[in-house]
Design a protein around this motif. Structure first.
Motif, PDB file in Angstrom:
ATOM      1  N   UNK A   1       8.636 -27.358  35.998  1.00  0.00           N
ATOM      2  CA  UNK A   1       9.704 -26.925  35.088  1.00  0.00           C
ATOM      3  C   UNK A   1       9.155 -25.967  34.027  1.00  0.00           C
ATOM      4  N   UNK A   2       7.922 -26.198  33.594  1.00  0.00           N
ATOM      5  CA  UNK A   2       7.284 -25.277  32.647  1.00  0.00           C
ATOM      6  C   UNK A   2       7.164 -23.888  33.259  1.00  0.00           C
ATOM      7  N   UNK A   3       6.838 -23.803  34.529  1.00  0.00           N
ATOM      8  CA  UNK A   3       6.761 -22.504  35.210  1.00  0.00           C
ATOM      9  C   UNK A   3       8.136 -21.824  35.247  1.00  0.00           C
ATOM     10  N   UNK A   4       9.190 -22.597  35.480  1.00  0.00           N
ATOM     11  CA  UNK A   4      10.548 -22.023  35.474  1.00  0.00           C
ATOM     12  C   UNK A   4      10.829 -21.449  34.094  1.00  0.00           C
ATOM     13  N   UNK A   5      10.489 -22.193  33.047  1.00  0.00           N
ATOM     14  CA  UNK A   5      10.721 -21.717  31.678  1.00  0.00           C
ATOM     15  C   UNK A   5       9.971 -20.416  31.411  1.00  0.00           C
ATOM     16  N   UNK A   6       8.756 -20.311  31.904  1.00  0.00           N
ATOM     17  CA  UNK A   6       7.973 -19.080  31.703  1.00  0.00           C
ATOM     18  C   UNK A   6       8.624 -17.885  32.393  1.00  0.00           C
ATOM     19  N   UNK A   7       9.199 -18.113  33.574  1.00  0.00           N
ATOM     20  CA  UNK A   7       9.811 -17.027  34.345  1.00  0.00           C
ATOM     21  C   UNK A   7      11.238 -16.703  33.911  1.00  0.00           C
TER      22      UNK A   7
ATOM     23  N   UNK B   1       6.070 -20.678  43.445  1.00  0.00           N
ATOM     24  CA  UNK B   1       7.121 -20.328  44.411  1.00  0.00           C
ATOM     25  C   UNK B   1       8.377 -21.172  44.178  1.00  0.00           C
ATOM     26  N   UNK B   2       8.195 -22.440  43.900  1.00  0.00           N
ATOM     27  CA  UNK B   2       9.333 -23.322  43.620  1.00  0.00           C
ATOM     28  C   UNK B   2      10.059 -22.849  42.363  1.00  0.00           C
ATOM     29  N   UNK B   3       9.312 -22.513  41.328  1.00  0.00           N
ATOM     30  CA  UNK B   3       9.906 -22.042  40.074  1.00  0.00           C
ATOM     31  C   UNK B   3      10.691 -20.752  40.281  1.00  0.00           C
ATOM     32  N   UNK B   4      10.139 -19.832  41.040  1.00  0.00           N
ATOM     33  CA  UNK B   4      10.827 -18.566  41.315  1.00  0.00           C
ATOM     34  C   UNK B   4      12.142 -18.819  42.060  1.00  0.00           C
ATOM     35  N   UNK B   5      12.121 -19.724  43.005  1.00  0.00           N
ATOM     36  CA  UNK B   5      13.331 -20.057  43.756  1.00  0.00           C
ATOM     37  C   UNK B   5      14.365 -20.727  42.852  1.00  0.00           C
ATOM     38  N   UNK B   6      13.929 -21.573  41.953  1.00  0.00           N
ATOM     39  CA  UNK B   6      14.852 -22.272  41.045  1.00  0.00           C
ATOM     40  C   UNK B   6      15.610 -21.308  40.144  1.00  0.00           C
ATOM     41  N   UNK B   7      14.994 -20.187  39.786  1.00  0.00           N
ATOM     42  CA  UNK B   7      15.650 -19.210  38.909  1.00  0.00           C
ATOM     43  C   UNK B   7      16.994 -18.745  39.451  1.00  0.00           C
TER      44      UNK B   7
END
Length: 185
Positions: free
Chosen positions: A36-42, A13-19
């Motif tokens: 941050x790895x999750x943000x990179x994946x998304x 959820x944090x990664x999705x919001x960061x996008x």
């Protein structure tokens, strides 16, 4: 792998919001955190320059040809598959960074974010010094926790994206230092 599994839904959820904060054409930095790895994946394949010291993040971004990836080299920390040390820090000082997306081991409202090792804290301190904007990606379990080494003052963090609203006085202390808070939905 073990850290990636801890609080996995919250990190997503944090990664999705960061996008929503990442704009085409920016130069951004991802640390070696699992969030941050999750943000990179998304992250969509769009024109960006991404600096990272995380080998896994660089490999994920290598699959996206519109993104220029700069892997910050240095001493390999095998537990996190990341690079730190003098060489990585020097590469940071030669780069313009619009926004850094980093995490922490602990987040003390008065003293700031902290890391477990001196080497990681020193590297993150250099990130904070070099970035125009600092976005802390940390789930609510980090609030009120102090790890071994502080790497920034609270006021050095521009935005904290988290999964739950912290209790007062934690939140009011952050806002008094100018930190914006965004709760991931």
């Amino acid at each position: 792998t073990e850290r990636a599994e801890q609080h996995a839904p919250e990190k997503m959820r944090i990664a999705t919001t960061a996008l929503a904060h990442i704009e085409t054409g920016q130069t951004i930095l991802f640390d070696a955190s699992t969030t941050a790895l999750q943000v990179a994946r998304l992250l969509p394949d769009q024109p960006l320059t991404v600096l990272t010291n995380a080998i896994q993040t660089a490999l994920v971004l290598a699959e996206k040809p519109a993104i220029q990836v700069h892997l910050l080299g240095g001493h390999l920390v095998t537990s996190s598959l990341s690079c730190t040390g003098w060489a990585a820090e020097q590469m940071l000082t030669m780069s313009r960074i619009d926004a850094a997306y980093i995490s922490c081991r602990g987040w003390d409202a008065e003293r700031g974010p902290s890391e477990a090792t001196e080497e990681q804290a020193r590297f993150k301190r250099r990130i904070v010094e070099c970035a125009d904007s600092v976005c802390l990606l940390a789930d609510g379990s980090k609030a009120g926790i102090s790890s071994n080494h502080y790497f920034a003052k609270t006021a050095d963090v521009d935005l904290w994206i988290t999964d739950t609203r912290p209790a007062d006085p934690f939140e009011s202390t952050l806002t008094s230092h100018g930190v914006r808070l965004e709760i991931a939905s």
